[in-house]
Design a protein around this motif. Structure first.
Motif, PDB file in Angstrom:
ATOM      1  N   GLU A 210       0.902  -1.199  -0.076  1.00 38.33           N
ATOM      2  CA  GLU A 210       0.042   0.143  -0.027  1.00 38.33           C
ATOM      3  C   GLU A 210       0.674   1.113   0.073  1.00 38.33           C
ATOM      4  OE1 GLU A 210      -3.020   0.358  -0.534  1.00 38.33           O
ATOM      5  OE2 GLU A 210      -4.009  -1.613   0.061  1.00 38.33           O
ATOM      6  N   GLN A 308      -5.024  -8.608  -5.263  1.00 38.15           N
ATOM      7  CA  GLN A 308      -6.122  -7.666  -5.156  1.00 38.15           C
ATOM      8  C   GLN A 308      -5.699  -6.317  -4.758  1.00 38.15           C
ATOM      9  OE1 GLN A 308      -8.162  -9.773  -1.886  1.00 38.15           O
ATOM     10  NE2 GLN A 308      -8.531 -11.423  -3.066  1.00 38.15           N
ATOM     11  N   VAL A 309      -4.564  -6.019  -4.075  1.00 46.15           N
ATOM     12  CA  VAL A 309      -4.276  -4.746  -3.879  1.00 46.15           C
ATOM     13  C   VAL A 309      -3.592  -4.110  -5.378  1.00 46.15           C
ATOM     14  CG1 VAL A 309      -2.117  -3.278  -2.870  1.00 46.15           C
ATOM     15  CG2 VAL A 309      -3.377  -5.131  -1.608  1.00 46.15           C
ATOM     16  N   ALA A 311      -4.444  -5.330  -8.555  1.00 45.81           N
ATOM     17  CA  ALA A 311      -5.586  -5.322  -9.183  1.00 45.81           C
ATOM     18  C   ALA A 311      -6.266  -4.071  -8.908  1.00 45.81           C
ATOM     19  CB  ALA A 311      -6.480  -6.340  -9.168  1.00 45.81           C
ATOM     20  N   ARG A 312      -6.852  -3.509  -7.705  1.00 48.51           N
ATOM     21  CA  ARG A 312      -7.529  -2.376  -7.359  1.00 48.51           C
ATOM     22  C   ARG A 312      -6.714  -0.927  -7.753  1.00 48.51           C
ATOM     23  NH1 ARG A 312      -7.827  -3.853  -2.486  1.00 48.51           N
ATOM     24  NH2 ARG A 312      -6.180  -2.816  -1.492  1.00 48.51           N
ATOM     25  N   SER A 313      -5.440  -0.971  -7.622  1.00 46.88           N
ATOM     26  CA  SER A 313      -4.645   0.175  -7.998  1.00 46.88           C
ATOM     27  C   SER A 313      -3.941   0.133  -9.362  1.00 46.88           C
ATOM     28  CB  SER A 313      -3.271   0.125  -7.027  1.00 46.88           C
ATOM     29  OG  SER A 313      -2.621  -0.879  -7.133  1.00 46.88           O
ATOM     30  N   ASN A 345      -7.800 -13.561  -9.464  1.00 47.26           N
ATOM     31  CA  ASN A 345      -7.526 -12.275  -8.631  1.00 47.26           C
ATOM     32  C   ASN A 345      -7.101 -11.110  -9.602  1.00 47.26           C
ATOM     33  OD1 ASN A 345      -8.308 -12.995  -5.839  1.00 47.26           O
ATOM     34  ND2 ASN A 345      -6.866 -14.634  -6.587  1.00 47.26           N
TER      35      ASN A 345
END
Length: 537
Positions: A210, A308-309, A311-313, A345
């Protein structure tokens, strides 16, 4: 004896400078050095910084002694060093030689880093070295014209001129990708967070990734291991000892392979406390209380959570995949297991697939993966293997090879680059991306630290050599003129040794003490005056 001491001082100065420069330029890999010592000694200590401080202190001491020696010799004085200083010179010399030899044996690849650093620092080192020779020319010229033996004069002058002319010609053999025509510099390399942002958070944790995204990283790099029950999770080392509290939770399994733990067991471990207690990059003191609490509660993440981190960003991902040991339930199916997690994912086009095992099968199962190789090969071999990106150690950096690969749409990523000067070199060499521990630092660099056109560099080189040559010739002429006792201008007084400028020194044996009372009765009894006794030839 004193002549030999001065020679030893000069040798010690250059050797201590060599080690200090070598170790200063190795800062990019200090973390690797400290963890190597942790694995060897079993406890954490910032050995790299201690070594740097000791090297800097010893070099400063020797440099001050050298300045003192040059000042004394420039005035025609002899160098009488106290025995403690002579001991200090020997200690520094032994330390520099021993440290260089040991590190060369254990960490020989750092010499490649030193050679790379010269591609950035060589122009400035050249100016400094030539300037030093100009300063040294004063005492050398003074003693050259005072020597009585021609053999000594020839030896001293020959050595001095050999070193000087060698320095003048050094730029002929220099190469730097940062010396290039205006307008030919490409875009800055994209930044891929090495295990996230390990300077800001515990490596290979969700917090670390993050932080890398927050700092502007274009991609995330990690290391994947398969648990005993088939869950891919993030762990760089083969054991859990370094980055978790496994010694507290499972004291009898401290040295057990990480892949032999089940996912439920891994979830019991803390993956952040070690970062706060050991402070591997010296950054914990700058963390906010909120970030410290966040770091303290980190656990071992799964590959699915990591993806997932990303993919989200919308970040790229790059990871190593470690093969489980013999006898592991997933030793034959770990690649398929990992691929299933990837497909579930994240978009496959965001994944730089680095594992080389069964590459053809992987390509057939998921052609959208960006096949990435960790080894150089011919263009034909790379194209046959569907390779679209190379992941190479920074020490193999080559502008020509990067350009050759780019011509067939194969991009190059260099790892691990955390120092601004190395990032500058990678930028000038044309690398498309770099893996780094310091996304938050490199993201703030908007232009190379060193960039010069060939014309500007040639002008810098010629001016440096020409000005130093003029100064050195003037200094030698000045001392020749002065030692011959010739007037400097019309009507001036002569400056030979019996005139105003003289090699005359008043020694105790050349002083006549005359009792004042024999000349005058008023001053107190026992008062003396001292007069120098000048002998005529």
């Amino acid at each position: 004896m004193e002549c030999g001491t001065f020679g030893l001082l000069i040798v010690t100065f250059f050797l201590s400078f060599l080690f200090l420069y070598f170790w200063s330029e190795a800062q990019n890999d200090y973390n690797d050095f400290d963890w190597f010592n942790f694995g060897t000694l079993g406890f954490w200590f910032p050995w790299s910084l201690v070594l740097l401080v000791v090297a800097a202190a010893l070099f400063t001491y020797i440099a001050l002694l050298l300045v003192l020696a040059v000042c004394l010799l420039s005035e025609g004085q002899r160098l009488y060093l106290h025995w403690s200083h002579k001991t200090g010179i020997v200690v520094t010399l032994v330390f520099s030689i021993t440290a260089t030899a040991v590190l060369s044996d254990l960490w020989s690849k750092e010499w490649k880093t030193l050679l790379l650093s010269l591609q950035v620092t060589a122009p400035f080192l050249h100016v400094a070295a030539v300037s030093l020779m100009a300063v040294l020319s004063w005492p050398i010229a003074l003693h050259f014209f005072r020597m009585n033996k021609k053999v000594r004069q020839v030896a001293v002058l020959g050595l001095f001129l050999s070193v000087l002319f060698s320095l003048y010609l050094v730029p002929l053999g220099m190469y730097s990708p940062c010396i290039k025509e205006a307008g030919t510099l490409g875009p800055a390399p994209a930044l891929i967070g090495h295990r996230g942002a390990p300077m800001l958070a515990p490596e290979n944790t969700l917090m670390s990734f993050e932080k890398a995204v927050e700092a502007g990283g274009a991609g995330l790099e990690t290391d994947v291991t398969i648990s005993y029950d088939g869950v891919p999770f993030l762990m760089h080392d083969t054991t859990l000892k370094r980055t978790t509290n496994v010694a507290d939770v499972f004291p009898n399994q401290t040295h057990q392979d990480a892949s032999m733990f089940t996912w439920a067991e891994l979830q019991q471990l803390n993956a952040g406390d070690w970062f706060l207690s050991r402070d591997p990059f010296g950054t914990v003191s700058s963390m906010s209380e909120m970030d410290r609490a966040w770091a303290q509660n980190q656990s071992v993440p799964s590959l699915a959570q990591f993806l997932q981190v990303a993919a989200r960003s919308g970040r790229l991902v790059l990871f190593d995949l470690r093969m489980p040991p013999y006898g592991h339930p997933y030793s034959q199916t770990y690649i398929n297991t990992t691929l299933q997690v990837v497909k579930a994912n994240i978009n496959s086009s965001q994944v730089l697939w680095l594992p080389s095992a069964d590459r053809e099968s992987v390509q057939a199962m998921d052609p959208d993966l960006q096949q990435t190789s960790g080894e150089k090969a011919s263009i034909q071999e790379l194209m046959d293997g569907h390779i679209t990106r190379l992941n190479l150690h920074y020490s193999t950096m080559s502008q020509q090879q990067i350009s050759k690969y780019r011509s067939v749409n194969i991009t190059t990523n260099l790892y691990v680059i955390s120092q601004p000067w190395l990032y500058t070199l990678g930028w000038c060499a044309g690398a498309q991306s770099v893996t780094t521990n310091s996304v938050h630092v490199l993201s703030g660099i908007t232009k190379p630290l060193f960039l010069m056109t060939p014309e500007d560099y040639n002008l810098m080189w010629i001016l440096t050599d020409a000005v130093s040559a003029f100064l050195i010739i003037s200094i030698f002429i000045f001392h020749w003129w002065r030692e011959r006792g010739l007037p400097f201008w019309s009507g001036s007084r002569q400056t030979h040794e019996n005139g105003p400028y003289s090699k005359f020194r008043t020694d105790s044996s050349e002083v006549i003490c005359i009792r004042w009372s024999s000349l005058h009765s008023d001053p107190p009894t026992g008062t003396f005056i001292s007069l120098p006794l000048v002998y005529s030839p």
